[in-house]
Design a protein around this motif. Structure first.
Motif, PDB file in Angstrom:
ATOM      1  N   ARG A   1       0.835  -1.213   0.000  1.00 60.42           N
ATOM      2  CA  ARG A   1       0.000   0.000   0.000  1.00 60.42           C
ATOM      3  C   ARG A   1       0.864   1.256   0.000  1.00 60.42           C
ATOM      4  N   VAL A   2       0.349   2.268  -0.683  1.00 64.23           N
ATOM      5  CA  VAL A   2       1.047   3.540  -0.833  1.00 64.23           C
ATOM      6  C   VAL A   2       0.472   4.567   0.138  1.00 64.23           C
ATOM      7  N   HIS A   3       1.371   5.322   0.773  1.00 63.70           N
ATOM      8  CA  HIS A   3       0.953   6.391   1.680  1.00 63.70           C
ATOM      9  C   HIS A   3       0.995   7.756   0.996  1.00 63.70           C
ATOM     10  N   GLN A   4       2.018   7.990   0.183  1.00 64.35           N
ATOM     11  CA  GLN A   4       2.188   9.279  -0.484  1.00 64.35           C
ATOM     12  C   GLN A   4       2.757   9.049  -1.881  1.00 64.35           C
ATOM     13  N   ILE A   5       2.350   9.908  -2.823  1.00 62.36           N
ATOM     14  CA  ILE A   5       2.785   9.765  -4.209  1.00 62.36           C
ATOM     15  C   ILE A   5       3.210  11.126  -4.751  1.00 62.36           C
TER      16      ILE A   5
ATOM     17  N   VAL B   1       8.074  -0.224 -14.427  1.00 63.61           N
ATOM     18  CA  VAL B   1       6.689  -0.691 -14.525  1.00 63.61           C
ATOM     19  C   VAL B   1       6.477  -1.339 -15.896  1.00 63.61           C
ATOM     20  N   THR B   2       6.053  -2.594 -15.870  1.00 65.96           N
ATOM     21  CA  THR B   2       5.810  -3.325 -17.110  1.00 65.96           C
ATOM     22  C   THR B   2       4.339  -3.657 -17.300  1.00 65.96           C
ATOM     23  N   GLU B   3       3.567  -3.484 -16.230  1.00 61.74           N
ATOM     24  CA  GLU B   3       2.142  -3.819 -16.305  1.00 61.74           C
ATOM     25  C   GLU B   3       1.382  -3.007 -15.262  1.00 61.74           C
ATOM     26  N   ALA B   4       0.188  -2.601 -15.620  1.00 65.93           N
ATOM     27  CA  ALA B   4      -0.683  -1.899 -14.675  1.00 65.93           C
ATOM     28  C   ALA B   4      -2.084  -2.463 -14.818  1.00 65.93           C
TER      29      ALA B   4
ATOM     30  N   GLY C   1      18.391  -3.977 -13.801  1.00 70.16           N
ATOM     31  CA  GLY C   1      18.163  -5.315 -14.329  1.00 70.16           C
ATOM     32  C   GLY C   1      19.197  -5.638 -15.388  1.00 70.16           C
ATOM     33  N   GLU C   2      19.053  -6.784 -15.964  1.00 73.04           N
ATOM     34  CA  GLU C   2      19.944  -7.173 -17.050  1.00 73.04           C
ATOM     35  C   GLU C   2      19.238  -6.877 -18.368  1.00 73.04           C
ATOM     36  N   PRO C   3      19.970  -6.347 -19.347  1.00 69.16           N
ATOM     37  CA  PRO C   3      19.339  -6.032 -20.637  1.00 69.16           C
ATOM     38  C   PRO C   3      18.623  -7.244 -21.227  1.00 69.16           C
ATOM     39  N   ASP C   4      17.390  -7.014 -21.643  1.00 61.35           N
ATOM     40  CA  ASP C   4      16.556  -8.016 -22.308  1.00 61.35           C
ATOM     41  C   ASP C   4      16.276  -9.268 -21.481  1.00 61.35           C
ATOM     42  N   ARG C   5      16.522  -9.219 -20.181  1.00 61.72           N
ATOM     43  CA  ARG C   5      16.166 -10.349 -19.329  1.00 61.72           C
ATOM     44  C   ARG C   5      14.876 -10.005 -18.621  1.00 61.72           C
ATOM     45  N   ARG C   6      13.852 -10.820 -18.852  1.00 57.47           N
ATOM     46  CA  ARG C   6      12.541 -10.553 -18.263  1.00 57.47           C
ATOM     47  C   ARG C   6      12.266 -11.536 -17.136  1.00 57.47           C
ATOM     48  N   PHE C   7      11.747 -10.985 -16.062  1.00 57.06           N
ATOM     49  CA  PHE C   7      11.301 -11.789 -14.937  1.00 57.06           C
ATOM     50  C   PHE C   7       9.781 -11.699 -14.887  1.00 57.06           C
ATOM     51  N   GLU C   8       9.173 -12.563 -14.114  1.00 52.43           N
ATOM     52  CA  GLU C   8       7.735 -12.467 -13.880  1.00 52.43           C
ATOM     53  C   GLU C   8       7.484 -11.132 -13.198  1.00 52.43           C
ATOM     54  N   PRO C   9       6.516 -10.332 -13.685  1.00 52.20           N
ATOM     55  CA  PRO C   9       6.261  -9.036 -13.058  1.00 52.20           C
ATOM     56  C   PRO C   9       5.921  -9.188 -11.572  1.00 52.20           C
ATOM     57  N   ALA C  10       6.605  -8.398 -10.742  1.00 47.10           N
ATOM     58  CA  ALA C  10       6.393  -8.432  -9.297  1.00 47.10           C
ATOM     59  C   ALA C  10       5.524  -7.249  -8.884  1.00 47.10           C
ATOM     60  N   PRO C  11       4.697  -7.415  -7.851  1.00 48.70           N
ATOM     61  CA  PRO C  11       3.900  -6.286  -7.362  1.00 48.70           C
ATOM     62  C   PRO C  11       4.802  -5.154  -6.877  1.00 48.70           C
ATOM     63  N   VAL C  12       4.574  -3.962  -7.390  1.00 50.02           N
ATOM     64  CA  VAL C  12       5.344  -2.792  -6.990  1.00 50.02           C
ATOM     65  C   VAL C  12       4.551  -1.986  -5.963  1.00 50.02           C
TER      66      VAL C  12
ATOM     67  N   VAL D   1     -11.152   3.641  -7.276  1.00 57.37           N
ATOM     68  CA  VAL D   1     -10.403   3.169  -8.439  1.00 57.37           C
ATOM     69  C   VAL D   1      -9.102   2.576  -7.915  1.00 57.37           C
ATOM     70  N   VAL D   2      -8.922   1.292  -8.160  1.00 55.53           N
ATOM     71  CA  VAL D   2      -7.732   0.589  -7.691  1.00 55.53           C
ATOM     72  C   VAL D   2      -6.733   0.503  -8.847  1.00 55.53           C
ATOM     73  N   VAL D   3      -5.515   0.965  -8.572  1.00 50.71           N
ATOM     74  CA  VAL D   3      -4.435   0.907  -9.556  1.00 50.71           C
ATOM     75  C   VAL D   3      -3.349   0.014  -8.972  1.00 50.71           C
ATOM     76  N   ALA D   4      -3.023  -1.051  -9.672  1.00 48.15           N
ATOM     77  CA  ALA D   4      -1.979  -1.972  -9.244  1.00 48.15           C
ATOM     78  C   ALA D   4      -0.836  -1.901 -10.256  1.00 48.15           C
ATOM     79  N   LEU D   5       0.357  -1.588  -9.771  1.00 46.08           N
ATOM     80  CA  LEU D   5       1.534  -1.491 -10.628  1.00 46.08           C
ATOM     81  C   LEU D   5       2.403  -2.721 -10.425  1.00 46.08           C
ATOM     82  N   LEU D   6       2.813  -3.332 -11.515  1.00 46.88           N
ATOM     83  CA  LEU D   6       3.707  -4.483 -11.478  1.00 46.88           C
ATOM     84  C   LEU D   6       4.938  -4.147 -12.309  1.00 46.88           C
ATOM     85  N   GLY D   7       6.067  -4.757 -11.969  1.00 48.30           N
ATOM     86  CA  GLY D   7       7.254  -4.449 -12.749  1.00 48.30           C
ATOM     87  C   GLY D   7       8.460  -5.277 -12.399  1.00 48.30           C
ATOM     88  N   GLN D   8       9.589  -4.829 -12.933  1.00 45.62           N
ATOM     89  CA  GLN D   8      10.880  -5.487 -12.781  1.00 45.62           C
ATOM     90  C   GLN D   8      11.763  -4.649 -11.869  1.00 45.62           C
ATOM     91  N   PRO D   9      12.469  -5.269 -10.946  1.00 44.85           N
ATOM     92  CA  PRO D   9      13.397  -4.488 -10.127  1.00 44.85           C
ATOM     93  C   PRO D   9      14.550  -3.964 -10.987  1.00 44.85           C
TER      94      PRO D   9
END
Length: 192
Positions: A8-12, A110-113, A136-147, A125-133
Motif C-alpha cells: 500500500r502507498v501512503h504518499q505519491i 513498470v511493465t504492467e498496470a 536489471g539485465e538487458p533483455d532479461r525478463r522476470f515475472e512481473p512483481a507487485p510494486v 479506483v484501484v491501480v496496481a503497478l507491477l514491474g521489474q526491479p
C-alpha cells in the motif's frame, strides 16, 4: 483483478528524468519504505488510458456504457475542487504529524498496470503497478512483481490523471490520448 497482494502507498509524487526519458512515480509506502516506479512513455499512455476508461465506465451517468465527455469534464472540475479542499486540510494536519521521507529508494520498471473500479458506484479506483526491479539485465525478463497498489477515490483518480498529463507535457511528450474532457493544456506550475 487476480488475488495478489500489493504494498500500500501512503504518499505519491511525480517527477521526470530527462536522462532516462522516463516518468518517475515516487511512492512512500505505508510501511515507510520508498519505491520509485519508472514509467516509459508507452507505459504512461497505457496507464492513463486504463484510468480514463475505468472512470468513464464506472460513472453512474454512463448506465453501463462509457459516460459522455461532458459528464466527465464536469466531474473533473468537481474533483479538482474537492482535492484542493482536502489538500488545505491535509496541510494543517501535516504540520502536526509529518510524513517521514524514506532514506533509500528501491527502483522498479513498470511493465504492467491493472486498473479497476470497486464499490457499488465505482467510488474507488484501484491501480496496481507491477514491474521489474532495477537495475536489471538487458533483455532479461522476470515475472512481473507487485510494486504498489493504490486505492483512489474518484477525485484522487482525476488528480492522478491530471498530474500524469501535466508532467508528460512538461517533459514535452506528445501523448495521443482520448481524454479531451480534461480541457486545455495544464500550466507547468500545476505539474508539481
Amino acid at each position: 483483478m487476480t488475488e495478489q497482494s500489493f504494498p500500500r502507498v501512503h504518499q505519491i509524487r511525480f517527477a521526470y528524468s530527462g536522462l532516462e526519458d522516463r516518468m518517475a512515480i515516487m511512492l512512500t509506502m505505508a510501511s515507510g519504505e520508498g519505491r520509485v516506479a519508472w514509467l516509459s512513455r508507452r507505459a504512461l499512455t497505457g496507464l492513463m488510458h486504463h484510468i480514463n476508461t475505468v472512470l468513464k465506465k464506472s460513472h453512474p451517468a454512463g448506465e453501463g456504457q462509457e459516460a459522455h465527455d461532458t459528464v466527465m469534464a464536469l466531474e473533473h472540475i468537481g474533483a479538482r475542487s474537492q482535492v484542493a479542499a482536502q489538500r488545505d486540510q491535509e496541510k494543517a494536519e501535516a504540520e502536526e504529524s509529518s510524513v517521514v521521507q524514506p532514506d533509500s529508494w528501491a527502483h522498479y520498471l513498470v511493465t504492467e498496470a491493472r486498473v479497476e473500479a470497486q464499490g457499488e458506484a465505482g467510488e474507488t479506483v484501484v491501480v496496481a503497478l507491477l514491474g521489474q526491479p532495477l537495475p536489471g539485465e538487458p533483455d532479461r525478463r522476470f515475472e512481473p512483481a507487485p510494486v504498489a497498489g493504490l486505492a483512489l477515490t474518484r477525485p484522487h483518480a482525476h488528480e492522478i490523471l491530471r498530474l500524469m498529463r501535466a508532467n508528460a507535457e512538461q517533459a514535452e511528450w506528445q501523448l495521443e490520448l482520448p481524454i479531451g474532457w480534461m480541457g486545455g493544456k495544464p500550466s507547468s506550475s500545476e505539474a508539481e
